[in-house]
Design a protein around this motif. Sequence first.
Motif, PDB file in Angstrom:
ATOM      1  N   ASP A 133      -8.945   2.429   7.952  1.00  0.00           N
ATOM      2  CA  ASP A 133      -9.785   1.605   7.084  1.00  0.00           C
ATOM      3  C   ASP A 133      -9.793   2.131   5.651  1.00  0.00           C
ATOM      4  OD1 ASP A 133     -11.202   3.874   7.543  1.00  0.00           O
ATOM      5  OD2 ASP A 133     -12.979   2.906   8.392  1.00  0.00           O
ATOM      6  N   ARG A 134      -9.250   3.349   5.440  1.00  0.00           N
ATOM      7  CA  ARG A 134      -9.129   3.824   4.059  1.00  0.00           C
ATOM      8  C   ARG A 134      -8.242   2.870   3.258  1.00  0.00           C
ATOM      9  NH1 ARG A 134     -13.495   5.946   3.985  1.00  0.00           N
ATOM     10  NH2 ARG A 134     -13.628   4.913   5.989  1.00  0.00           N
ATOM     11  N   GLY A 135      -7.261   2.242   3.938  1.00  0.00           N
ATOM     12  CA  GLY A 135      -6.424   1.272   3.245  1.00  0.00           C
ATOM     13  C   GLY A 135      -7.212   0.065   2.789  1.00  0.00           C
ATOM     14  N   LEU A 136      -8.214  -0.313   3.572  1.00  0.00           N
ATOM     15  CA  LEU A 136      -9.075  -1.421   3.163  1.00  0.00           C
ATOM     16  C   LEU A 136      -9.899  -1.045   1.941  1.00  0.00           C
ATOM     17  CD1 LEU A 136     -10.486  -2.935   6.465  1.00  0.00           C
ATOM     18  CD2 LEU A 136      -9.075  -4.078   4.766  1.00  0.00           C
ATOM     19  N   LEU A 137     -10.254   0.214   1.826  1.00  0.00           N
ATOM     20  CA  LEU A 137     -11.091   0.651   0.715  1.00  0.00           C
ATOM     21  C   LEU A 137     -10.292   0.833  -0.570  1.00  0.00           C
ATOM     22  CD1 LEU A 137     -13.326   3.306   2.509  1.00  0.00           C
ATOM     23  CD2 LEU A 137     -13.749   0.873   2.196  1.00  0.00           C
ATOM     24  N   ASN A 138      -8.981   0.916  -0.465  1.00  0.00           N
ATOM     25  CA  ASN A 138      -8.142   1.184  -1.625  1.00  0.00           C
ATOM     26  C   ASN A 138      -7.498  -0.118  -2.109  1.00  0.00           C
ATOM     27  OD1 ASN A 138      -6.442   2.112  -3.571  1.00  0.00           O
ATOM     28  ND2 ASN A 138      -5.250   3.455  -2.235  1.00  0.00           N
ATOM     29  N   PRO A 139      -7.984  -0.691  -3.207  1.00  0.00           N
ATOM     30  CA  PRO A 139      -7.433  -1.965  -3.684  1.00  0.00           C
ATOM     31  C   PRO A 139      -5.941  -1.901  -4.001  1.00  0.00           C
ATOM     32  CG  PRO A 139      -9.525  -1.472  -4.764  1.00  0.00           C
ATOM     33  CD  PRO A 139      -9.127  -0.236  -4.020  1.00  0.00           C
ATOM     34  N   ARG A 140      -5.410  -0.696  -4.251  1.00  0.00           N
ATOM     35  CA  ARG A 140      -3.989  -0.599  -4.567  1.00  0.00           C
ATOM     36  C   ARG A 140      -3.118  -1.037  -3.396  1.00  0.00           C
ATOM     37  NH1 ARG A 140      -3.329   5.374  -6.917  1.00  0.00           N
ATOM     38  NH2 ARG A 140      -4.683   5.762  -5.126  1.00  0.00           N
ATOM     39  N   GLY A 141      -3.671  -0.991  -2.183  1.00  0.00           N
ATOM     40  CA  GLY A 141      -2.900  -1.425  -1.028  1.00  0.00           C
ATOM     41  C   GLY A 141      -3.146  -2.867  -0.640  1.00  0.00           C
ATOM     42  N   HIS A 142      -4.119  -3.516  -1.262  1.00  0.00           N
ATOM     43  CA  HIS A 142      -4.474  -4.879  -0.855  1.00  0.00           C
ATOM     44  C   HIS A 142      -3.363  -5.884  -1.168  1.00  0.00           C
ATOM     45  CE1 HIS A 142      -9.070  -3.878  -0.971  1.00  0.00           C
ATOM     46  NE2 HIS A 142      -8.388  -3.180  -0.075  1.00  0.00           N
ATOM     47  N   ARG A 143      -2.700  -5.714  -2.306  1.00  0.00           N
ATOM     48  CA  ARG A 143      -1.642  -6.657  -2.665  1.00  0.00           C
ATOM     49  C   ARG A 143      -0.500  -6.595  -1.652  1.00  0.00           C
ATOM     50  NH1 ARG A 143       0.784  -5.835  -8.450  1.00  0.00           N
ATOM     51  NH2 ARG A 143       1.749  -4.046  -7.426  1.00  0.00           N
ATOM     52  N   GLN A 144      -0.151  -5.393  -1.224  1.00  0.00           N
ATOM     53  CA  GLN A 144       0.920  -5.259  -0.240  1.00  0.00           C
ATOM     54  C   GLN A 144       0.517  -5.888   1.095  1.00  0.00           C
ATOM     55  OE1 GLN A 144       2.233  -1.241   0.419  1.00  0.00           O
ATOM     56  NE2 GLN A 144       3.619  -1.801   2.081  1.00  0.00           N
ATOM     57  N   LEU A 145      -0.749  -5.699   1.487  1.00  0.00           N
ATOM     58  CA  LEU A 145      -1.218  -6.305   2.733  1.00  0.00           C
ATOM     59  C   LEU A 145      -1.155  -7.828   2.659  1.00  0.00           C
ATOM     60  CD1 LEU A 145      -4.297  -4.019   3.502  1.00  0.00           C
ATOM     61  CD2 LEU A 145      -2.132  -4.084   4.753  1.00  0.00           C
ATOM     62  N   LEU A 146      -1.553  -8.378   1.516  1.00  0.00           N
ATOM     63  CA  LEU A 146      -1.501  -9.830   1.356  1.00  0.00           C
ATOM     64  C   LEU A 146      -0.062 -10.328   1.367  1.00  0.00           C
ATOM     65  CD1 LEU A 146      -3.034 -12.477   0.840  1.00  0.00           C
ATOM     66  CD2 LEU A 146      -2.790 -12.030  -1.620  1.00  0.00           C
ATOM     67  N   ARG A 364       0.447 -16.088  -3.867  1.00  0.00           N
ATOM     68  CA  ARG A 364      -0.598 -15.140  -3.464  1.00  0.00           C
ATOM     69  C   ARG A 364      -1.962 -15.823  -3.391  1.00  0.00           C
ATOM     70  NH1 ARG A 364       2.023 -10.331  -7.082  1.00  0.00           N
ATOM     71  NH2 ARG A 364       3.113  -9.247  -5.386  1.00  0.00           N
ATOM     72  N   GLN A 365      -2.228 -16.702  -4.326  1.00  0.00           N
ATOM     73  CA  GLN A 365      -3.503 -17.424  -4.276  1.00  0.00           C
ATOM     74  C   GLN A 365      -3.602 -18.273  -3.014  1.00  0.00           C
ATOM     75  OE1 GLN A 365      -3.325 -19.481  -8.038  1.00  0.00           O
ATOM     76  NE2 GLN A 365      -4.291 -17.797  -9.177  1.00  0.00           N
ATOM     77  N   LYS A 366      -2.519 -18.953  -2.687  1.00  0.00           N
ATOM     78  CA  LYS A 366      -2.513 -19.762  -1.469  1.00  0.00           C
ATOM     79  C   LYS A 366      -2.645 -18.872  -0.238  1.00  0.00           C
ATOM     80  CE  LYS A 366       0.343 -23.047   1.125  1.00  0.00           C
ATOM     81  NZ  LYS A 366       1.643 -23.778   1.177  1.00  0.00           N
ATOM     82  N   ALA A 367      -1.898 -17.756  -0.224  1.00  0.00           N
ATOM     83  CA  ALA A 367      -1.966 -16.842   0.917  1.00  0.00           C
ATOM     84  C   ALA A 367      -3.354 -16.230   1.042  1.00  0.00           C
ATOM     85  CB  ALA A 367      -0.920 -15.738   0.768  1.00  0.00           C
ATOM     86  N   GLY A 368      -4.008 -15.966  -0.105  1.00  0.00           N
ATOM     87  CA  GLY A 368      -5.357 -15.415  -0.069  1.00  0.00           C
ATOM     88  C   GLY A 368      -6.335 -16.370   0.605  1.00  0.00           C
ATOM     89  N   GLN A 369      -6.194 -17.648   0.298  1.00  0.00           N
ATOM     90  CA  GLN A 369      -7.054 -18.647   0.936  1.00  0.00           C
ATOM     91  C   GLN A 369      -6.778 -18.731   2.440  1.00  0.00           C
ATOM     92  OE1 GLN A 369      -6.206 -22.194  -1.279  1.00  0.00           O
ATOM     93  NE2 GLN A 369      -7.207 -21.467  -3.150  1.00  0.00           N
TER      94      GLN A 369
END
Length: 547
Positions: A133-146, A364-369
């Motif tokens: 869950d540290r990855g969830l807390l680190n915004p630097r990894g959020h783009r890669q997850l998306l 990314r916007q579409k994928a985020g939704q």
Amino acid sequence: MLRELYIQDMLLIDRLELDFQAGLNVLTGETGAGKSILLDSLGFVLGWRGRADLVRTGAKQGIVTASFDLGADHPAHAILSEAGLEDDGALILRRTNARDGRKTCYINDRRCSGEILRRLSETLVELHGQHDDRGLLNPRGHRQLLDTFAGIDLGDIRAIWRKRAALAKQLQQAQATLAEAEKDQDFLAHALDELEKLAPEPNEEEALDAKRRLMQGAEKIRADVARAFDALGGQGAEAQITDAQRWLEGALDAADGRLDAPSDALSRALNELGEAQRGVEDCLRALTFDPLELEATEERLFAIRALARKHNILPADLAGFGADLAQKLRAIETGGDEIARLHQALVEAEAEYDQEAKILTLARQKAGQELARAMDGELAPLKLDRAEFVVQVSDADAGQDGVDDVTFMVATNPGAPAGAINKIASGGELSRFLLALKVCLTRNAQGLTLIFDEIDRGVGGATADAVGSRLSEIAKNAQVLVVTHSPQVAAKGAHHWQVSKSVIEGITHSRVIKMEDQDRVDEVARMLAGDSITPEARAAARALMSP
């Protein structure tokens, strides 16, 4: 799907063989019993990074073997084919770790590189550990997850970014080169003019030096050569040999053949003498020179040497140096055109990048939704039905991955604004958000074994029961392995292993026992009540385990 895991001489395990099944597989045991050793061993055979000291004390090497069944459409087939490895639907990975740290891996009994092993592992197992869950807390990894969720390929924009950067560098270098060259333009023009007027030819200095030395010693040499020419001429050796040959010819008939060989030798000598005379005569002509020619030769030789010293090069390199000067002057004349060409190419590359970045932002916007909607469907069964998961796509500095920042945000209470996960979600909520997110990210992965290491920490009661139910639901379409301390999660397992450790002759050993029926009831009861298992605990365990 993971079928078998064989471990030998790894940490506290001397020998262990486990047969895993489809569905939800749970592993339970006291803290420190060795559950993490199983995961470390599995990670080792899959080529993951982990602890280095894995070999059991006293053993020469540790061995881990993992067997997988591959479906017809499993992505591992493509990797095996590319690597030229045998592929019959089954996959056997074996990796050894020597005491000195050397590691060797085999795929279907053929030795292979760690790179191929790691590529395969990405298609086989997804591990979610206690601190994922540290990855969830680190915004630097959020783009890669998306991007992973959306299946976004960054190859095109990264190639354009590299082209753009290369053009910018070329333009900067061209501008700097032109500016530097323009400062030296007058010098270059003057130096080239000097060289063009002198017009030195390749190796001319060496030829002039030889000619000068020959002329300087010509008088002394010529006197000696002239005397030699006279000695060879009609009043010298030639006359005497001719007389001797004439005298011998008069006596040939009376000598009964004894003078034939001497006569022939004299004929040959006259021929050789003629060659010598011609060579000496040529030399005499060469040694005849005009003193003004010596002066001119020396003047040009000294001019060539002086120009070479001026530019700190060898005289033989003057011709090439002139060509370099001419090229530099042409570069100044054409430098503006080259800079204009590079500038235009850079403008076009930047426009191409901007267009690709816009497409990527929209994706990314579409994928985020889509991810937010998928998360809504996953959060409700985990007792987070009032929570909201938001994917925020915002502007960022341009880079090889586009111009977007991606941040995962949550609102856990109705009407409350969404905020960063680490400021809004509690520990138990983080675990459930992680579970939901991992399920969404791996939803389309075929043949992937999902492993959760204490994903239920920080939750209990009805929430833990909801986590167990969700894991059980996921396991209907995938193989799931769960390491847990939660009786509610353990009760949902279709297959149950207990991990324990004991001391035998002063050596600690971990062992794993597959539990069935009453033993499984007792284990869940122990998790509920502790060491003293009461009838009430067994009854509660049966209640949890009932369908």
